[in-house]
Design a protein around this motif. Structure first.
Motif, PDB file in Angstrom:
ATOM      1  N   GLN B 333      59.005  -5.072  37.824  1.00 49.25           N
ATOM      2  CA  GLN B 333      58.107  -4.812  38.955  1.00 49.25           C
ATOM      3  C   GLN B 333      56.825  -5.571  38.651  1.00 49.25           C
ATOM      4  O   GLN B 333      56.171  -5.302  37.641  1.00 49.25           O
ATOM      5  CB  GLN B 333      57.809  -3.323  39.083  1.00 49.25           C
ATOM      6  CG  GLN B 333      58.988  -2.507  39.604  1.00 49.25           C
ATOM      7  CD  GLN B 333      58.657  -1.030  39.659  1.00 49.25           C
ATOM      8  OE1 GLN B 333      57.513  -0.649  39.837  1.00 49.25           O
ATOM      9  NE2 GLN B 333      59.658  -0.201  39.495  1.00 49.25           N
ATOM     10  N   PRO B 334      56.461  -6.496  39.532  1.00 50.99           N
ATOM     11  CA  PRO B 334      55.275  -7.309  39.252  1.00 50.99           C
ATOM     12  C   PRO B 334      54.057  -6.472  38.866  1.00 50.99           C
ATOM     13  O   PRO B 334      53.357  -6.818  37.905  1.00 50.99           O
ATOM     14  CB  PRO B 334      55.056  -8.052  40.571  1.00 50.99           C
ATOM     15  CG  PRO B 334      56.422  -8.176  41.158  1.00 50.99           C
ATOM     16  CD  PRO B 334      57.145  -6.914  40.770  1.00 50.99           C
ATOM     17  N   ASP B 335      53.823  -5.348  39.546  1.00 53.54           N
ATOM     18  CA  ASP B 335      52.596  -4.590  39.280  1.00 53.54           C
ATOM     19  C   ASP B 335      52.666  -3.722  38.028  1.00 53.54           C
ATOM     20  O   ASP B 335      51.739  -2.971  37.738  1.00 53.54           O
ATOM     21  CB  ASP B 335      52.197  -3.758  40.506  1.00 53.54           C
ATOM     22  CG  ASP B 335      53.265  -2.730  40.855  1.00 53.54           C
ATOM     23  OD1 ASP B 335      54.335  -2.743  40.209  1.00 53.54           O
ATOM     24  OD2 ASP B 335      53.028  -1.926  41.759  1.00 53.54           O
ATOM     25  N   LYS B 336      53.772  -3.817  37.293  1.00 56.71           N
ATOM     26  CA  LYS B 336      53.856  -3.101  36.007  1.00 56.71           C
ATOM     27  C   LYS B 336      53.968  -4.086  34.847  1.00 56.71           C
ATOM     28  O   LYS B 336      54.102  -3.687  33.693  1.00 56.71           O
ATOM     29  CB  LYS B 336      55.080  -2.175  36.001  1.00 56.71           C
ATOM     30  CG  LYS B 336      54.957  -1.091  37.064  1.00 56.71           C
ATOM     31  CD  LYS B 336      55.615   0.188  36.637  1.00 56.71           C
ATOM     32  CE  LYS B 336      55.282   1.279  37.629  1.00 56.71           C
ATOM     33  NZ  LYS B 336      56.237   2.381  37.598  1.00 56.71           N
ATOM     34  N   THR B 337      53.956  -5.368  35.155  1.00 54.97           N
ATOM     35  CA  THR B 337      54.224  -6.386  34.145  1.00 54.97           C
ATOM     36  C   THR B 337      52.927  -6.868  33.493  1.00 54.97           C
ATOM     37  O   THR B 337      51.951  -7.159  34.190  1.00 54.97           O
ATOM     38  CB  THR B 337      54.941  -7.583  34.799  1.00 54.97           C
ATOM     39  OG1 THR B 337      56.073  -7.098  35.520  1.00 54.97           O
ATOM     40  CG2 THR B 337      55.393  -8.590  33.759  1.00 54.97           C
ATOM     41  N   SER B 338      52.940  -6.942  32.173  1.00 52.43           N
ATOM     42  CA  SER B 338      51.776  -7.448  31.437  1.00 52.43           C
ATOM     43  C   SER B 338      52.201  -8.594  30.535  1.00 52.43           C
ATOM     44  O   SER B 338      53.352  -8.672  30.115  1.00 52.43           O
ATOM     45  CB  SER B 338      51.150  -6.326  30.603  1.00 52.43           C
ATOM     46  OG  SER B 338      50.782  -5.250  31.441  1.00 52.43           O
ATOM     47  N   THR B 345      45.236 -11.450  25.885  1.00 53.47           N
ATOM     48  CA  THR B 345      45.805 -10.694  27.005  1.00 53.47           C
ATOM     49  C   THR B 345      45.522 -11.458  28.293  1.00 53.47           C
ATOM     50  O   THR B 345      44.374 -11.803  28.578  1.00 53.47           O
ATOM     51  CB  THR B 345      45.188  -9.288  27.080  1.00 53.47           C
ATOM     52  OG1 THR B 345      45.433  -8.648  25.835  1.00 53.47           O
ATOM     53  CG2 THR B 345      45.803  -8.477  28.209  1.00 53.47           C
ATOM     54  N   ILE B 346      46.593 -11.747  29.037  1.00 54.85           N
ATOM     55  CA  ILE B 346      46.449 -12.605  30.213  1.00 54.85           C
ATOM     56  C   ILE B 346      46.658 -11.825  31.500  1.00 54.85           C
ATOM     57  O   ILE B 346      45.910 -11.994  32.465  1.00 54.85           O
ATOM     58  CB  ILE B 346      47.443 -13.782  30.115  1.00 54.85           C
ATOM     59  CG1 ILE B 346      47.034 -14.631  28.907  1.00 54.85           C
ATOM     60  CG2 ILE B 346      47.451 -14.619  31.395  1.00 54.85           C
ATOM     61  CD1 ILE B 346      48.021 -15.666  28.514  1.00 54.85           C
ATOM     62  N   VAL B 347      47.667 -10.976  31.526  1.00 56.07           N
ATOM     63  CA  VAL B 347      47.948 -10.174  32.718  1.00 56.07           C
ATOM     64  C   VAL B 347      48.144  -8.722  32.275  1.00 56.07           C
ATOM     65  O   VAL B 347      48.812  -8.469  31.272  1.00 56.07           O
ATOM     66  CB  VAL B 347      49.220 -10.681  33.445  1.00 56.07           C
ATOM     67  CG1 VAL B 347      49.608  -9.745  34.583  1.00 56.07           C
ATOM     68  CG2 VAL B 347      49.003 -12.097  33.977  1.00 56.07           C
ATOM     69  N   ALA B 353      43.812 -10.476  33.526  1.00 56.29           N
ATOM     70  CA  ALA B 353      42.991  -9.683  32.605  1.00 56.29           C
ATOM     71  C   ALA B 353      41.535 -10.112  32.708  1.00 56.29           C
ATOM     72  O   ALA B 353      41.237 -11.298  32.856  1.00 56.29           O
ATOM     73  CB  ALA B 353      43.498  -9.842  31.179  1.00 56.29           C
ATOM     74  N   VAL B 354      40.637  -9.137  32.581  1.00 59.81           N
ATOM     75  CA  VAL B 354      39.201  -9.416  32.591  1.00 59.81           C
ATOM     76  C   VAL B 354      38.850 -10.289  31.382  1.00 59.81           C
ATOM     77  O   VAL B 354      39.307 -10.036  30.276  1.00 59.81           O
ATOM     78  CB  VAL B 354      38.407  -8.085  32.528  1.00 59.81           C
ATOM     79  CG1 VAL B 354      36.903  -8.369  32.467  1.00 59.81           C
ATOM     80  CG2 VAL B 354      38.752  -7.221  33.731  1.00 59.81           C
ATOM     81  N   GLY B 355      38.084 -11.307  31.606  1.00 63.89           N
ATOM     82  CA  GLY B 355      37.576 -12.116  30.496  1.00 63.89           C
ATOM     83  C   GLY B 355      38.531 -13.203  30.034  1.00 63.89           C
ATOM     84  O   GLY B 355      38.211 -13.978  29.138  1.00 63.89           O
TER      85      GLY B 355
END
Lengths: 403, 403
Positions: B333-338, B345-347, B353-355
């Motif tokens: 699920q795109p909105d659960k993927t990191s 940390t990118i997503v 990701a912030v910063g």
């Protein structure tokens, strides 16, 4: 009988198009395109099956589900994929701004994007670009619209035909972009087709599904199914034919033949312009027990980096082709498998062919267009897949894509 | 506790090895290898699942099914694959000639080949080579045996360990070849492991299956599953431990840990020496609903030419990683993927990701060893796959392989 015509996607009656530079691409090239039907049109579209589907794919799905598409707005330079909630909002804003400029409902406008994944759209540029494009719509705008969807493409991909549809002259035309991340599954990386045929939306959808299955879904450049794949067809009925309202009719066959020809030609052009491609490879698998098996085997050959680099290097290393068939998952028996490359028979029923020599194969592999045929010898079904080779240039293009 | 030792595959007690040049390779390098246990040994092997399995794979399967392997004879320079009936006869002749020279039964000798597909073995050279190798067997012959299995490998792949097995000092060692056509499925492109542990054949087989599943079956260089993949382990019991006759015992765990360590080290060495590789990529997929899903997603990333060329070019085009996950077939699920690359940390849950900035990512991608972690956020299962990048050199090696 299809007759080639000029005029691109505005050749069918009642269509206009435009392309402008809005500043999304850094190189000053055209990056916003628009296609418009002056009258309401039936519409059908197919989209990537990638679960990371881009925001414009998600938004456009809702539009095309209604079976009516009047306009398409598209940008290149940014895929609006993996952009979260902001991406969805931006795609909806593109639809809203285009619909307003064209005096349409939001639900009549399809939106598409192509370019780098993971970057948000520069919405100020997008908005002013859409306004410019809407103002520039014209029957001569087809080349600009085509330019607006190109990224690493080295030539424009377009075709247009005239054909007889139940006694009326009907026109159909399409444009496409391709190059990389090409392994379509239910659609391809942006293809837009216009026709002035009159056809009911659900029948149009059926024709598109059938045609895409045997064209866009039969090509691969690099095995990567994109997040942004989309093929859409608009049929506005201006040819004056009696509405095609069933897939059982003679006119459906006439229309389907034309649509499939357009899809196949554009799909093949995408492969010819695959990133770094120096060869066009047609892979025929015959004698399979099912179409699924034939396609599995052909796609395994088409995706194998070892096969693709061998063709690039014109290295007569044909064993890699049978190796790929062997791991494809298709039902195969080594002692029933035969292989032909060009007009050269290499393996017959698992045994090396009499008189074959690698020097002749090197000559065959020197051609630009090469047909490979694997006969599985197990059944009556066949499939044809088109692909290209794998070159230094592919590595260069994709090692430097964003930098 | 594993302690690294020297001596390669002849470090375990009771093993000898040899490698000679028989003239199969044109460059004068060693091309016939032999591994021999002075006493009867339990044996287990796994083979390619490619349906075009090479003749030596077909012949060896019958040998290893019996659970006893006393010797392995192997040649490089010619794969003896896609060679029909002649190929099967030639593989059987290799077994027979080796068995005779070693005074063994045919059913105790495993045969393996690697090299070009579709070419028959030069049997005169093979026969005299086998005789030479048998005469040259020695406890110092491990480096020659290793040299005999190398093709496009740029360095030898070997490891040897000592470990405590139920109070006895036990040794285990392995050699492997890799480089190209590497996407093992139940085995890899030639890996031979020796150990002086005493273990029942069926238990040894189970340990090998488990270890291979998490090592050789978790690597990919180019997605091509070879016709000749084979991993074999010989256990001759000379360590003097109580026979491991069940997978439930403490000593099984001790042995399995050592075997898995050897398999993992060799699998990683194969990836590090992938054809043209400049990077070693560890791909972790966490938070999956099943191991199958985690592996599907990780393998899709590992096989994507777009991901692999981006790492080669150190191009911070991270969207391609999520694109590959999206078409992998794994539940996502795109909105659960990191997404994390290195320590960056990118997503997070589908949002940038912030910063994060691409300049930092370029720095991370400049390293030679890079870990990529995709958290699917859906479950508790994870998988780790190892792969390398895709470079100009890969294209060069494989465009010129036979010429």
């Amino acid at each position: 009988m299809l007759t080639k015509i000029t005029g691109g996607i505005t050749a069918p009656q009642g269509f206009t198009a435009a392309g402008v530079h809005a500043g999304i691409k850094k190189n000053g090239k055209t990056d916003i395109g628009m296609i418009y039907s002056k009258v309401p049109a039936a519409g059908a579209a197919m989209y990537t099956t990638n679960k990371m589907a881009a925001a414009p794919v998600i938004v456009s799905r809702q539009v095309s589900d209604r079976g009516k598409i009047r306009a398409i707005v598209v940008n290149s330079g940014c895929a609006n994929a993996c952009t979260g909630d902001q991406g969805l909002q931006d795609a909806r804003t593109m639809v809203r701004v285009a619909a307003k400029a064209l005096n349409l409902d939001d639900c009549e406008v399809l939106v598409a994007s192509t370019g780098v994944i993971g970057v948000s759209l520069p919405m100020d540029k997008i908005k002013s670009g859409i306004a410019q494009a809407a103002a520039a719509l014209s029957e001569n705008g087809h080349e600009q619209a085509l330019a607006a969807i190109m990224t690493t493409d080295t030539f424009p991909k377009v075709c247009a035909y005239e054909f007889n549809l139940g006694g009326k002259i009907c026109k159909i035309a399409g444009i496409a972009k391709g190059a990389g991340m090409i392994h379509p599954n239910m659609a391809t990386m942006l293809c837009f087709i216009t026709t002035d045929a009159a056809i009911a939306p659900e029948v149009l959808k059926q024709a598109l599904n059938q045609a895409a299955e045997l064209s866009f879904n039969m090509i691969s450049v690099d095995g990567d199914t994109s997040t942004n794949d989309m093929v859409a067809v608009l049929a506005n009925g201006q040819a004056g034919n009696t509405l095609i309202d069933s897939a059982g009719s003679q006119t459906y066959q006439e229309f389907y033949t034309a649509l499939r020809a357009v899809c196949t030609e554009l799909a093949q052009l995408i492969v010819r312009d695959g990133e770094g491609a120096t060869k066009f490879l047609e892979i025929n698998v015959t004698g399979a027990v099912s179409f699924a098996d034939a396609k599995l085997a052909a796609m395994a050959i088409a995706k194998s980096p070892l096969v693709k680099t061998a063709f690039f290097g014109q290295d007569p290393n044909w064993g890699r082709i049978l190796c790929a068939v062997g791991y494809s998952g298709a039902a195969t028996q080594p002692d029933k498998t035969s292989l032909t490359i060009g007009d050269l028979t290499i393996v017959v029923n698992g045994q090396g062919a009499v008189g074959f020599d690698t020097a002749k194969l090197k000559e065959v592999m020197a051609a630009k267009d090469i047909a490979i045929t694997v006969d599985l010898g197990l059944g009556e079904t066949s499939a044809t897949v088109w692909t290209c080779d794998f070159s230094y240039e592919y590595v260069k293009i994709n090692g430097e894509y964003t930098t």
